[in-house]
Each structure stands twice: as C-alpha cells, then as structure tokens.
Design an enzyme around this catalytic site. Structure first.
Site, short mmCIF file in Angstrom:
data_model
loop_
_atom_site.label_atom_id
_atom_site.label_comp_id
_atom_site.label_asym_id
_atom_site.label_seq_id
_atom_site.Cartn_x
_atom_site.Cartn_y
_atom_site.Cartn_z
N TYR A 13 -3.09 -8.56 10.54
CA TYR A 13 -4.05 -9.58 10.94
C TYR A 13 -5.06 -9.96 9.86
CZ TYR A 13 -1.89 -8.32 15.33
OH TYR A 13 -0.96 -8.06 16.30
N PRO A 14 -5.50 -9.05 8.97
CA PRO A 14 -6.37 -9.51 7.87
C PRO A 14 -5.69 -10.54 6.95
CG PRO A 14 -6.57 -7.14 8.14
CD PRO A 14 -5.43 -7.57 9.01
N ALA B 168 -5.87 -3.86 1.18
CA ALA B 168 -6.46 -5.17 1.46
C ALA B 168 -5.34 -6.17 1.66
CB ALA B 168 -7.38 -5.61 0.31
N GLU B 169 -4.92 -6.32 2.91
CA GLU B 169 -3.75 -7.16 3.20
C GLU B 169 -3.95 -8.62 2.81
OE1 GLU B 169 -3.32 -3.43 5.29
OE2 GLU B 169 -4.98 -4.90 5.28
N PHE C 276 1.79 -1.25 8.47
CA PHE C 276 2.07 -1.21 9.91
C PHE C 276 1.81 -2.60 10.49
CE2 PHE C 276 1.50 3.34 9.31
CZ PHE C 276 2.43 3.89 10.19
N HIS D 189 -0.67 0.65 15.31
CA HIS D 189 0.50 1.12 14.58
C HIS D 189 1.81 0.84 15.32
CE1 HIS D 189 -2.65 3.35 12.51
NE2 HIS D 189 -1.79 3.74 11.60
N GLU E 243 0.84 -1.20 0.00
CA GLU E 243 0.00 0.00 0.00
C GLU E 243 0.88 1.25 0.00
OE1 GLU E 243 -2.22 -0.66 3.53
OE2 GLU E 243 -3.13 -2.52 2.78
#
Length: 336
Positions: free
Chosen positions: A88-89, A59-60, A83, A129, A29
């Site tokens: 977690y996604p 969108a990780e 960060f 963060h 990103e």
C-alpha cells in the site's frame, strides 16, 4: 522435466531472465544476501552481483519509484514486495504512474516493470502478511495482473511478465511455495501457454469451478471429492486476472449450466463478483442456477489462530457446488 517447488521454479525463471537480458534488474527488501524472506531469490545476488540483484531500503514507494526511472532508461526492473500487505505505500506509484505512463506519453514510453507480490494466507503470519489485494489492481487500466498456481506456470509466467512491455503484477501464492511439480525448463519460452490465457484443469459436465492462485489446489481437491459422488466438476485456473480470459469459462458454463467461483479475498467487490456478472451477461440463457461465490469474509484478515475459518476450505467449496446443483447445503431453508 525437472521436479521443483513453486518457489524454486520462480527462482529458476528469474535466473533465466537475468541470463538472457542484461537489462533485467531485481530489487527488493532483503532479496540479495538473504535471498528474500521466503528464499525465492536465494543465490541470485551471489551469481549476478549486487548491481543486478539489489537490496533496497524498507520503503516500497521508493522501490517502485526507482523502478519507474529504470524503466524510462530501458531497463526491465523486477520489484519484490516482501508481503502483500506492504504494497500500500507504493499504491500511488503503481496506479498513478506505472499504470498510466504509456498512455500519458501516447505510447512513447513503455513500463516493462514486474512487481512480485507474495499474497494470501494460510501460513500463520501476523497482521498485513496474509492479505489478498489483487482486486485493487485489476480495477486499474494499464496493469496486467496474473497469479500462478503451480511450478510450471511459476517458471514460465515470471519470464513472460519480465519480457512484457506492459507493467505486470505477479501474485505468488505464498502457502503454495513448497508445493512440488514437474517443470519443463528446457523448452523455449515461446512454447509455453501465453500469460493471458486461462487453463481447463479437469473436465466435468455438471459444474464449472473457477479459481486462481492458492485456491486452485483446493478446487482440484473439491473436484476429486465430488467425483466420488458422481458429480463432474470442471476446474478452470484463470491465471490472468486482468485481463480475464473468458472464452474457456463461457464454453464450460454453456456446457454445465452452473458456475462456482472461489478466491481468498473478501466477497464484496472481489474478482468473483466480476466473473459472476460477466458470465451471467454472456451465458444467461444457459444458466440453470445463479452463480455461487465461495470467498473469504468481508473482514480484516483474522488472527492466525482462526485464519483457517476465514479461508475457503474444501468443505465450503463442496457446499458451494451443492448450492449450484440445488442439493441440500448450508443455506437450505435460509435463502429467500
């Protein structure tokens, strides 16, 4: 030798990798035109093009999922998680797919994916963060987990991670991005210390102090302060968190008889617990005192105004050294 910041050293290492292998692709990103929020990838899209340095949607899970597909096709994707708390996604993709595909395909498919994770606190950021999620991933077989502490390692280890056929989580201590150091950017990568080896930074006969990532600098400051009191602290930078190179730690503890481990992450279930248990198993007959952990607290990462009370400080590490030595400390009269 060239003097550069840790952030610039990562940038230079990424540039070398892009130059040496056309299959290396950077994804993340705002890493392209902006150069990343920390400017670590500054200038790379301009020099290598949008087909090699890709700005992705926010969108990780999609970013890491795309990297899996690219790895299947023979590419070596380098993914940036903007960060630490944003990882977690993508957790399911990392631990269920990236970590398992080599095993699941009986070695037929390799996953040469590098996942860059700026981690840790100390920069006054808001929620999600400043976290330290490394223990989640060290628990997952199939992943290599490393953390650098100085510009030289930043330069060499990022390249070693990219050429590795194993998936690597590359944890970058964001509050050390602007720390400067000498970097040998002319020698061959083969001459660098292997990615999986720990390094002894200072010699000492009284206490072994183990750290990694952002805490290495604080550990070195503690060793210098302890020396003023004629206490010899041997500082070891783990560098690799999975697997851990225990040999130099064992050798040091067998010499000093005492162990202090420090990291920013919470104490329960952290790397410090694993190291303390493993060293106790290996060095029980050599230990003069129980291992000591100096860590963050078992709380959600606090607001920036009070984060410095959460992060292990120079004073807290020196107090841990006093505990290991049986000197008066913050727990005197409270233990037991």
């Amino acid at each position: 030798m060239t003097t550069m910041t840790l952030a610039r050293a990562i940038n230079t290492g990424l540039r070398k990798s892009l130059e040496s292998d056309p299959k290396v692709i950077l994804m993340g990103e705002d890493i392209g035109a902006l150069g990343g929020v920390f400017r670590v990838t500054d200038g790379l899209q301009k020099d290598f093009g949008t087909h090699r340095v890709l700005d992705t949607p926010l969108a990780e899970s999609a970013i890491v999922g795309t990297a899996v597909g690219l790895a299947y096709r023979g590419y070596r994707p380098v993914v940036e998680i903007q960060f630490d708390g944003f990882i977690y996604p993508a957790f399911d993709q990392i631990v269920s797919q990236v970590a398992k595909l080599h095993y699941r395909t009986r070695g037929a498919v390799k996953m040469p994916i590098t996942i860059r994770v700026p981690f840790g606190g100390g920069i006054g950021s808001p929620e999600h963060h400043s976290e330290s999620p490394e223990a989640y991933f060290t628990h997952t077989s199939g992943l290599r987990v490393v953390s650098v502490a100085n510009p030289q390692d930043a330069y060499s280890v990022i390249q070693q991670a990219i050429v590795s056929d194993d998936p690597v989580l590359f944890f970058e201590p964001k509050r050390r991005y602007h720390d400067k150091g000498e970097v040998d950017d002319a020698s061959a990568l083969s001459s660098a210390l292997p990615m999986g080896q720990a390094r002894v930074l200072t010699q000492g006969a009284d206490v072994t102090l183990v750290a990694y990532g952002p805490m290495v600098k604080t550990a070195l400051d503690a060793a210098a302060a302890a020396a003023d009191e004629q206490i010899g602290v041997e500082v070891i930078d783990l560098r690799s968190l999975a697997p851990i190179d225990y040999a130099p730690v064992v050798a040091s503890v067998r010499k000093t008889g005492r162990l202090v481990v420090t990291h920013e992450a919470g104490q329960s279930g952290g790397l410090g617990a694993e190291i303390a248990a493993s060293i106790t198993e290996r060095c029980f007959n050599y230990l003069e005192a129980a291992p000591v952990r100096v860590t963050g607290f078992d709380i959600p990462y606090p607001y920036s105004k009070v984060e410095m009370h959460h992060l292990p400080s120079l004073d807290r590490i020196l107090d841990g050294v006093d505990r290991a030595l049986g000197r008066p400390n913050s727990l005197s009269g409270l233990e037991g």
